[in-house]
Design a protein around this motif. Structure first.
Motif, PDB file in Angstrom:
ATOM      1  N   VAL A  15       0.846  -1.193   0.000  1.00 23.41           N
ATOM      2  CA  VAL A  15       0.000   0.000   0.000  1.00 23.41           C
ATOM      3  C   VAL A  15       0.876   1.235   0.000  1.00 23.41           C
ATOM      4  N   PRO A  16       0.697   2.162  -0.951  1.00 22.38           N
ATOM      5  CA  PRO A  16       1.527   3.368  -0.973  1.00 22.38           C
ATOM      6  C   PRO A  16       1.412   4.133   0.337  1.00 22.38           C
ATOM      7  N   GLN A  17       2.561   4.577   0.814  1.00 19.21           N
ATOM      8  CA  GLN A  17       2.612   5.306   2.065  1.00 19.21           C
ATOM      9  C   GLN A  17       2.983   6.763   1.786  1.00 19.21           C
ATOM     10  N   PRO A  18       2.468   7.677   2.564  1.00 20.95           N
ATOM     11  CA  PRO A  18       2.845   9.069   2.372  1.00 20.95           C
ATOM     12  C   PRO A  18       4.305   9.283   2.690  1.00 20.95           C
ATOM     13  N   ALA A  19       4.888  10.282   2.060  1.00 21.69           N
ATOM     14  CA  ALA A  19       6.297  10.572   2.300  1.00 21.69           C
ATOM     15  C   ALA A  19       6.494  11.003   3.740  1.00 21.69           C
ATOM     16  N   VAL A  20       7.587  10.495   4.325  1.00 19.19           N
ATOM     17  CA  VAL A  20       7.938  10.891   5.671  1.00 19.19           C
ATOM     18  C   VAL A  20       8.766  12.163   5.580  1.00 19.19           C
ATOM     19  N   GLU A  21       8.498  13.112   6.481  1.00 21.71           N
ATOM     20  CA  GLU A  21       9.221  14.371   6.442  1.00 21.71           C
ATOM     21  C   GLU A  21      10.723  14.115   6.493  1.00 21.71           C
ATOM     22  N   GLY A  22      11.443  14.743   5.546  1.00 22.10           N
ATOM     23  CA  GLY A  22      12.885  14.591   5.495  1.00 22.10           C
ATOM     24  C   GLY A  22      13.332  13.400   4.681  1.00 22.10           C
ATOM     25  N   ARG A  23      12.395  12.595   4.157  1.00 22.09           N
ATOM     26  CA  ARG A  23      12.747  11.441   3.352  1.00 22.09           C
ATOM     27  C   ARG A  23      11.796  11.326   2.194  1.00 22.09           C
ATOM     28  N   ARG A  24      12.334  11.088   0.994  1.00 22.45           N
ATOM     29  CA  ARG A  24      11.445  10.935  -0.137  1.00 22.45           C
ATOM     30  C   ARG A  24      10.846   9.532  -0.141  1.00 22.45           C
ATOM     31  N   ARG A  25       9.665   9.388  -0.721  1.00 22.13           N
ATOM     32  CA  ARG A  25       9.042   8.077  -0.830  1.00 22.13           C
ATOM     33  C   ARG A  25       9.728   7.289  -1.938  1.00 22.13           C
ATOM     34  N   ARG A  26      10.027   6.018  -1.680  1.00 18.29           N
ATOM     35  CA  ARG A  26      10.623   5.170  -2.699  1.00 18.29           C
ATOM     36  C   ARG A  26       9.554   4.695  -3.665  1.00 18.29           C
ATOM     37  N   ASP A  27       9.624   5.135  -4.927  1.00 18.14           N
ATOM     38  CA  ASP A  27       8.639   4.692  -5.914  1.00 18.14           C
ATOM     39  C   ASP A  27       8.986   3.311  -6.454  1.00 18.14           C
ATOM     40  N   SER A  28      10.254   2.958  -6.443  1.00 14.36           N
ATOM     41  CA  SER A  28      10.685   1.676  -6.994  1.00 14.36           C
ATOM     42  C   SER A  28      11.798   1.131  -6.115  1.00 14.36           C
ATOM     43  N   ALA A  29      11.432   0.251  -5.183  1.00  9.85           N
ATOM     44  CA  ALA A  29      12.400  -0.248  -4.210  1.00  9.85           C
ATOM     45  C   ALA A  29      13.483  -1.071  -4.896  1.00  9.85           C
ATOM     46  N   ALA A  30      14.722  -0.847  -4.495  1.00  3.44           N
ATOM     47  CA  ALA A  30      15.820  -1.670  -4.975  1.00  3.44           C
ATOM     48  C   ALA A  30      15.706  -3.064  -4.364  1.00  3.44           C
ATOM     49  N   TRP A  31      16.296  -4.057  -5.016  1.00  6.79           N
ATOM     50  CA  TRP A  31      16.235  -5.422  -4.508  1.00  6.79           C
ATOM     51  C   TRP A  31      17.489  -6.174  -4.927  1.00  6.79           C
ATOM     52  N   VAL A  32      17.628  -7.388  -4.396  1.00  7.04           N
ATOM     53  CA  VAL A  32      18.839  -8.172  -4.628  1.00  7.04           C
ATOM     54  C   VAL A  32      18.452  -9.544  -5.165  1.00  7.04           C
ATOM     55  N   ALA A  33      19.066  -9.925  -6.274  1.00  6.07           N
ATOM     56  CA  ALA A  33      18.840 -11.234  -6.888  1.00  6.07           C
ATOM     57  C   ALA A  33      19.971 -12.184  -6.500  1.00  6.07           C
ATOM     58  N   MET A  34      19.632 -13.458  -6.349  1.00  4.66           N
ATOM     59  CA  MET A  34      20.603 -14.456  -5.898  1.00  4.66           C
ATOM     60  C   MET A  34      20.810 -15.535  -6.961  1.00  4.66           C
ATOM     61  N   TYR A  35      22.031 -15.622  -7.461  1.00  7.30           N
ATOM     62  CA  TYR A  35      22.462 -16.692  -8.362  1.00  7.30           C
ATOM     63  C   TYR A  35      23.507 -17.545  -7.654  1.00  7.30           C
ATOM     64  N   HIS A  36      23.837 -18.667  -8.289  1.00 11.78           N
ATOM     65  CA  HIS A  36      24.939 -19.503  -7.816  1.00 11.78           C
ATOM     66  C   HIS A  36      25.850 -19.836  -9.003  1.00 11.78           C
ATOM     67  N   SER A  37      25.638 -20.995  -9.600  1.00 13.77           N
ATOM     68  CA  SER A  37      26.491 -21.478 -10.685  1.00 13.77           C
ATOM     69  C   SER A  37      25.905 -21.116 -12.046  1.00 13.77           C
ATOM     70  N   VAL A  38      26.785 -20.837 -13.007  1.00 15.52           N
ATOM     71  CA  VAL A  38      26.373 -20.567 -14.393  1.00 15.52           C
ATOM     72  C   VAL A  38      27.101 -21.566 -15.279  1.00 15.52           C
ATOM     73  N   SER A  39      26.365 -22.586 -15.735  1.00 13.58           N
ATOM     74  CA  SER A  39      26.987 -23.627 -16.548  1.00 13.58           C
ATOM     75  C   SER A  39      25.910 -24.390 -17.304  1.00 13.58           C
ATOM     76  N   THR A  40      26.351 -25.309 -18.138  1.00 16.57           N
ATOM     77  CA  THR A  40      25.413 -26.138 -18.905  1.00 16.57           C
ATOM     78  C   THR A  40      25.208 -27.496 -18.257  1.00 16.57           C
ATOM     79  N   CYS A  41      25.633 -27.646 -17.013  1.00 19.30           N
ATOM     80  CA  CYS A  41      25.497 -28.920 -16.297  1.00 19.30           C
ATOM     81  C   CYS A  41      24.014 -29.259 -16.097  1.00 19.30           C
TER      82      CYS A  41
END
Length: 263
Positions: A15-41
Protein backbone atom coordinates in the motif's frame (compact mmCIF):
# COMPACT_ATOMS: atom_id res chain seq x y z
CA UNK A 1 21.68 -25.38 -1.52
CA UNK A 2 18.50 -23.36 -1.44
CA UNK A 3 14.80 -23.70 -1.95
CA UNK A 4 13.10 -21.32 -4.39
CA UNK A 5 10.71 -19.59 -2.02
CA UNK A 6 10.23 -16.62 -4.29
CA UNK A 7 8.16 -17.98 -7.16
CA UNK A 8 4.72 -17.86 -5.56
CA UNK A 9 2.36 -16.05 -7.96
CA UNK A 10 0.25 -14.33 -5.34
CA UNK A 11 2.02 -11.24 -4.13
CA UNK A 12 0.19 -8.48 -2.36
CA UNK A 13 0.99 -5.04 -3.71
CA UNK A 14 2.34 -2.79 -0.95
CA UNK A 15 0.00 0.00 0.00
CA UNK A 16 1.53 3.37 -0.97
CA UNK A 17 2.61 5.31 2.07
CA UNK A 18 2.84 9.07 2.37
CA UNK A 19 6.30 10.57 2.30
CA UNK A 20 7.94 10.89 5.67
CA UNK A 21 9.22 14.37 6.44
CA UNK A 22 12.89 14.59 5.49
CA UNK A 23 12.75 11.44 3.35
CA UNK A 24 11.44 10.94 -0.14
CA UNK A 25 9.04 8.08 -0.83
CA UNK A 26 10.62 5.17 -2.70
CA UNK A 27 8.64 4.69 -5.91
CA UNK A 28 10.69 1.68 -6.99
CA UNK A 29 12.40 -0.25 -4.21
CA UNK A 30 15.82 -1.67 -4.98
CA UNK A 31 16.24 -5.42 -4.51
CA UNK A 32 18.84 -8.17 -4.63
CA UNK A 33 18.84 -11.23 -6.89
CA UNK A 34 20.60 -14.46 -5.90
CA UNK A 35 22.46 -16.69 -8.36
CA UNK A 36 24.94 -19.50 -7.82
CA UNK A 37 26.49 -21.48 -10.69
CA UNK A 38 26.37 -20.57 -14.39
CA UNK A 39 26.99 -23.63 -16.55
CA UNK A 40 25.41 -26.14 -18.91
CA UNK A 41 25.50 -28.92 -16.30
CA UNK A 42 22.10 -30.73 -16.51
CA UNK A 43 22.41 -32.36 -13.07
CA UNK A 44 21.11 -29.71 -10.67
CA UNK A 45 19.31 -31.24 -7.65
CA UNK A 46 19.37 -27.98 -5.65
CA UNK A 47 18.22 -25.61 -8.42
CA UNK A 48 21.38 -23.51 -8.17
CA UNK A 49 22.46 -23.56 -11.82
CA UNK A 50 21.47 -21.42 -14.78
CA UNK A 51 22.91 -21.82 -18.24
CA UNK A 52 24.85 -18.94 -19.80
CA UNK A 53 22.06 -18.56 -22.36
CA UNK A 54 19.42 -18.30 -19.62
CA UNK A 55 21.52 -15.76 -17.71
CA UNK A 56 21.84 -13.76 -20.93
CA UNK A 57 18.08 -13.69 -21.36
CA UNK A 58 17.44 -12.83 -17.71
CA UNK A 59 19.88 -9.93 -17.66
CA UNK A 60 18.50 -8.79 -20.99
CA UNK A 61 15.04 -8.82 -19.46
CA UNK A 62 16.25 -6.54 -16.67
CA UNK A 63 17.97 -4.19 -19.09
CA UNK A 64 14.88 -4.07 -21.30
CA UNK A 65 12.91 -2.70 -18.35
CA UNK A 66 15.39 0.02 -17.58
CA UNK A 67 17.02 -1.89 -14.71
CA UNK A 68 20.77 -2.18 -14.17
CA UNK A 69 22.53 -4.92 -12.27
CA UNK A 70 25.16 -3.83 -9.76
CA UNK A 71 27.15 -5.25 -6.85
CA UNK A 72 25.57 -5.05 -3.42
CA UNK A 73 28.26 -2.59 -2.33
CA UNK A 74 27.36 -0.29 -5.23
CA UNK A 75 23.65 -0.72 -4.53
CA UNK A 76 24.02 0.31 -0.89
CA UNK A 77 26.20 3.28 -1.79
CA UNK A 78 23.50 4.41 -4.24
CA UNK A 79 20.83 3.80 -1.59
CA UNK A 80 22.71 6.03 0.84
CA UNK A 81 22.74 8.80 -1.78
CA UNK A 82 19.06 8.26 -2.61
CA UNK A 83 19.88 7.18 -6.19
CA UNK A 84 19.07 3.47 -6.01
CA UNK A 85 15.98 3.57 -8.22
CA UNK A 86 16.34 1.24 -11.18
CA UNK A 87 19.20 -0.78 -9.64
CA UNK A 88 19.16 -4.50 -8.89
CA UNK A 89 21.84 -6.12 -6.76
CA UNK A 90 23.28 -9.23 -8.43
CA UNK A 91 24.92 -11.86 -6.23
CA UNK A 92 26.59 -15.17 -7.08
CA UNK A 93 27.09 -17.49 -4.12
CA UNK A 94 29.87 -20.03 -3.51
CA UNK A 95 32.50 -18.66 -5.92
CA UNK A 96 32.32 -21.28 -8.65
CA UNK A 97 34.98 -21.15 -11.35
CA UNK A 98 32.21 -20.62 -13.87
CA UNK A 99 31.60 -17.14 -12.44
CA UNK A 100 34.75 -16.01 -14.26
CA UNK A 101 34.46 -18.24 -17.33
CA UNK A 102 30.71 -17.98 -17.98
CA UNK A 103 29.02 -15.23 -15.93
CA UNK A 104 31.60 -12.48 -16.38
CA UNK A 105 31.28 -12.25 -20.18
CA UNK A 106 27.48 -11.97 -19.89
CA UNK A 107 27.71 -9.32 -17.19
CA UNK A 108 30.18 -7.31 -19.27
CA UNK A 109 27.98 -7.45 -22.38
CA UNK A 110 25.20 -5.77 -20.41
CA UNK A 111 27.45 -3.33 -18.57
CA UNK A 112 26.47 -4.90 -15.23
CA UNK A 113 28.52 -5.61 -12.13
CA UNK A 114 27.87 -8.17 -9.39
CA UNK A 115 29.02 -9.50 -6.04
CA UNK A 116 30.58 -12.95 -5.90
CA UNK A 117 30.62 -14.55 -2.44
CA UNK A 118 33.63 -16.84 -2.15
CA UNK A 119 34.92 -19.38 0.37
CA UNK A 120 38.57 -18.58 1.17
CA UNK A 121 38.98 -21.86 3.04
CA UNK A 122 38.09 -23.83 -0.11
CA UNK A 123 39.84 -21.84 -2.85
CA UNK A 124 40.74 -24.12 -5.72
CA UNK A 125 38.55 -26.85 -4.23
CA UNK A 126 35.02 -28.01 -4.94
CA UNK A 127 31.47 -27.84 -3.52
CA UNK A 128 32.08 -30.55 -0.94
CA UNK A 129 29.24 -29.32 1.31
CA UNK A 130 26.66 -30.69 -1.15
CA UNK A 131 25.97 -34.34 -0.41
CA UNK A 132 24.56 -35.16 -3.84
CA UNK A 133 24.86 -33.71 -7.31
CA UNK A 134 27.92 -32.94 -9.42
CA UNK A 135 31.22 -31.72 -8.07
CA UNK A 136 31.94 -28.22 -9.39
CA UNK A 137 35.30 -26.44 -9.11
CA UNK A 138 35.65 -23.28 -7.06
CA UNK A 139 37.72 -20.22 -7.89
CA UNK A 140 41.36 -20.34 -6.89
CA UNK A 141 43.35 -17.29 -5.79
CA UNK A 142 44.03 -16.20 -9.37
CA UNK A 143 40.33 -16.53 -10.22
CA UNK A 144 39.34 -14.38 -7.25
CA UNK A 145 41.80 -11.71 -8.33
CA UNK A 146 40.50 -11.88 -11.91
CA UNK A 147 36.95 -11.30 -10.71
CA UNK A 148 38.02 -8.26 -8.71
CA UNK A 149 40.15 -6.91 -11.57
CA UNK A 150 37.11 -7.21 -13.85
CA UNK A 151 35.20 -4.75 -11.65
CA UNK A 152 33.24 -7.25 -9.58
CA UNK A 153 32.88 -7.10 -5.81
CA UNK A 154 34.43 -10.06 -4.02
CA UNK A 155 32.91 -10.76 -0.60
CA UNK A 156 32.90 -13.58 1.97
CA UNK A 157 30.65 -16.63 2.20
CA UNK A 158 32.48 -17.87 5.28
CA UNK A 159 35.59 -20.03 5.20
CA UNK A 160 34.05 -23.42 4.41
CA UNK A 161 30.25 -23.08 3.92
CA UNK A 162 29.22 -24.10 7.44
CA UNK A 163 25.81 -23.50 9.01
CA UNK A 164 26.83 -20.71 11.36
CA UNK A 165 23.91 -21.29 13.70
CA UNK A 166 25.43 -24.69 14.58
CA UNK A 167 29.07 -23.56 14.86
CA UNK A 168 30.93 -23.30 18.21
CA UNK A 169 32.04 -19.78 19.11
CA UNK A 170 35.66 -20.22 17.98
CA UNK A 171 34.62 -21.74 14.66
CA UNK A 172 32.05 -18.99 14.15
CA UNK A 173 34.73 -16.33 14.62
CA UNK A 174 37.05 -18.04 12.14
CA UNK A 175 34.31 -18.48 9.55
CA UNK A 176 33.21 -14.85 9.80
CA UNK A 177 36.15 -12.69 10.89
CA UNK A 178 38.86 -15.07 9.69
CA UNK A 179 37.46 -15.25 6.17
CA UNK A 180 37.37 -11.46 5.96
CA UNK A 181 41.05 -11.19 6.89
CA UNK A 182 42.09 -13.87 4.39
CA UNK A 183 40.21 -12.21 1.54
CA UNK A 184 41.47 -8.75 2.44
CA UNK A 185 45.05 -10.03 2.33
CA UNK A 186 44.41 -11.76 -1.00
CA UNK A 187 42.78 -8.74 -2.62
CA UNK A 188 44.78 -6.01 -0.96
CA UNK A 189 41.59 -4.14 -0.11
CA UNK A 190 38.76 -4.06 2.41
CA UNK A 191 36.00 -6.66 2.22
CA UNK A 192 32.60 -5.10 2.82
CA UNK A 193 30.15 -7.97 2.47
CA UNK A 194 29.24 -11.33 3.94
CA UNK A 195 26.71 -13.99 2.93
CA UNK A 196 25.29 -16.50 5.43
CA UNK A 197 25.76 -20.07 4.12
CA UNK A 198 22.35 -21.63 3.39
CA UNK A 199 20.88 -18.28 4.43
CA UNK A 200 20.92 -19.54 8.04
CA UNK A 201 21.51 -16.93 10.70
CA UNK A 202 20.58 -16.12 14.27
CA UNK A 203 21.45 -13.31 16.68
CA UNK A 204 24.82 -14.86 17.47
CA UNK A 205 25.78 -15.10 13.78
CA UNK A 206 24.62 -11.55 13.07
CA UNK A 207 26.58 -10.27 16.06
CA UNK A 208 29.69 -12.06 14.75
CA UNK A 209 29.25 -10.36 11.37
CA UNK A 210 28.83 -6.98 13.05
CA UNK A 211 31.88 -7.47 15.28
CA UNK A 212 33.98 -8.53 12.28
CA UNK A 213 33.35 -5.12 10.71
CA UNK A 214 31.31 -6.05 7.64
CA UNK A 215 29.27 -3.29 6.01
CA UNK A 216 26.42 -5.65 5.07
CA UNK A 217 25.39 -9.30 5.03
CA UNK A 218 23.01 -11.19 2.75
CA UNK A 219 20.50 -13.82 3.85
CA UNK A 220 17.76 -15.35 1.68
CA UNK A 221 14.27 -14.88 3.11
CA UNK A 222 13.28 -11.77 5.08
CA UNK A 223 14.81 -12.22 8.52
CA UNK A 224 12.77 -12.99 11.65
CA UNK A 225 15.25 -10.69 13.40
CA UNK A 226 13.89 -7.69 11.50
CA UNK A 227 15.31 -5.48 8.78
CA UNK A 228 18.73 -4.00 8.30
CA UNK A 229 21.87 -4.20 6.21
CA UNK A 230 23.16 -7.25 8.11
CA UNK A 231 20.16 -9.40 7.14
CA UNK A 232 19.41 -8.40 3.54
CA UNK A 233 16.89 -10.72 1.84
CA UNK A 234 17.38 -11.88 -1.74
CA UNK A 235 15.25 -13.40 -4.48
CA UNK A 236 16.40 -16.72 -5.90
CA UNK A 237 16.99 -16.85 -9.66
CA UNK A 238 16.83 -20.23 -11.41
CA UNK A 239 16.86 -21.90 -14.79
CA UNK A 240 13.04 -21.93 -14.93
CA UNK A 241 12.77 -18.15 -14.61
CA UNK A 242 11.53 -16.85 -17.93
CA UNK A 243 9.75 -13.57 -18.54
CA UNK A 244 6.53 -14.46 -16.68
CA UNK A 245 8.28 -15.70 -13.55
CA UNK A 246 10.67 -12.75 -13.67
CA UNK A 247 7.75 -10.33 -13.70
CA UNK A 248 6.24 -12.10 -10.69
CA UNK A 249 9.56 -11.90 -8.89
CA UNK A 250 9.91 -8.23 -9.72
CA UNK A 251 6.56 -7.65 -8.01
CA UNK A 252 7.71 -9.66 -5.02
CA UNK A 253 10.81 -7.47 -5.00
CA UNK A 254 8.67 -4.47 -4.07
CA UNK A 255 8.09 -6.20 -0.74
CA UNK A 256 11.64 -7.56 -0.31
CA UNK A 257 13.07 -4.19 -1.27
CA UNK A 258 11.69 -2.57 1.86
CA UNK A 259 14.64 -4.09 3.73
CA UNK A 260 16.94 -1.86 1.67
CA UNK A 261 15.23 1.42 2.47
CA UNK A 262 17.51 3.84 4.25
CA UNK A 263 16.76 4.30 7.92
Amino acid sequence: MVADISAAPRVAEPVPQPAVEGRRRRDSAAWVAMYHSVSTCPDDPYDVTVTPARLERQLGWLAGRGLRGVSVRELLEARDRGTERGLVGLTFDDGYTDFVTEALPVLHRHGFTATVFVLPGLLGGANVWERTGPRKPLLDEDGVRRAAAAGMEVASHGMTHLDLTQAPDDVLRQEVAGSRHVLADLLGEDVAGFCYPYGHHDERAVDAVRMAGYRYACAIAPSPLGRGDLVLPRIHMGQADGSLRLELKRRLARVYGRALEAA
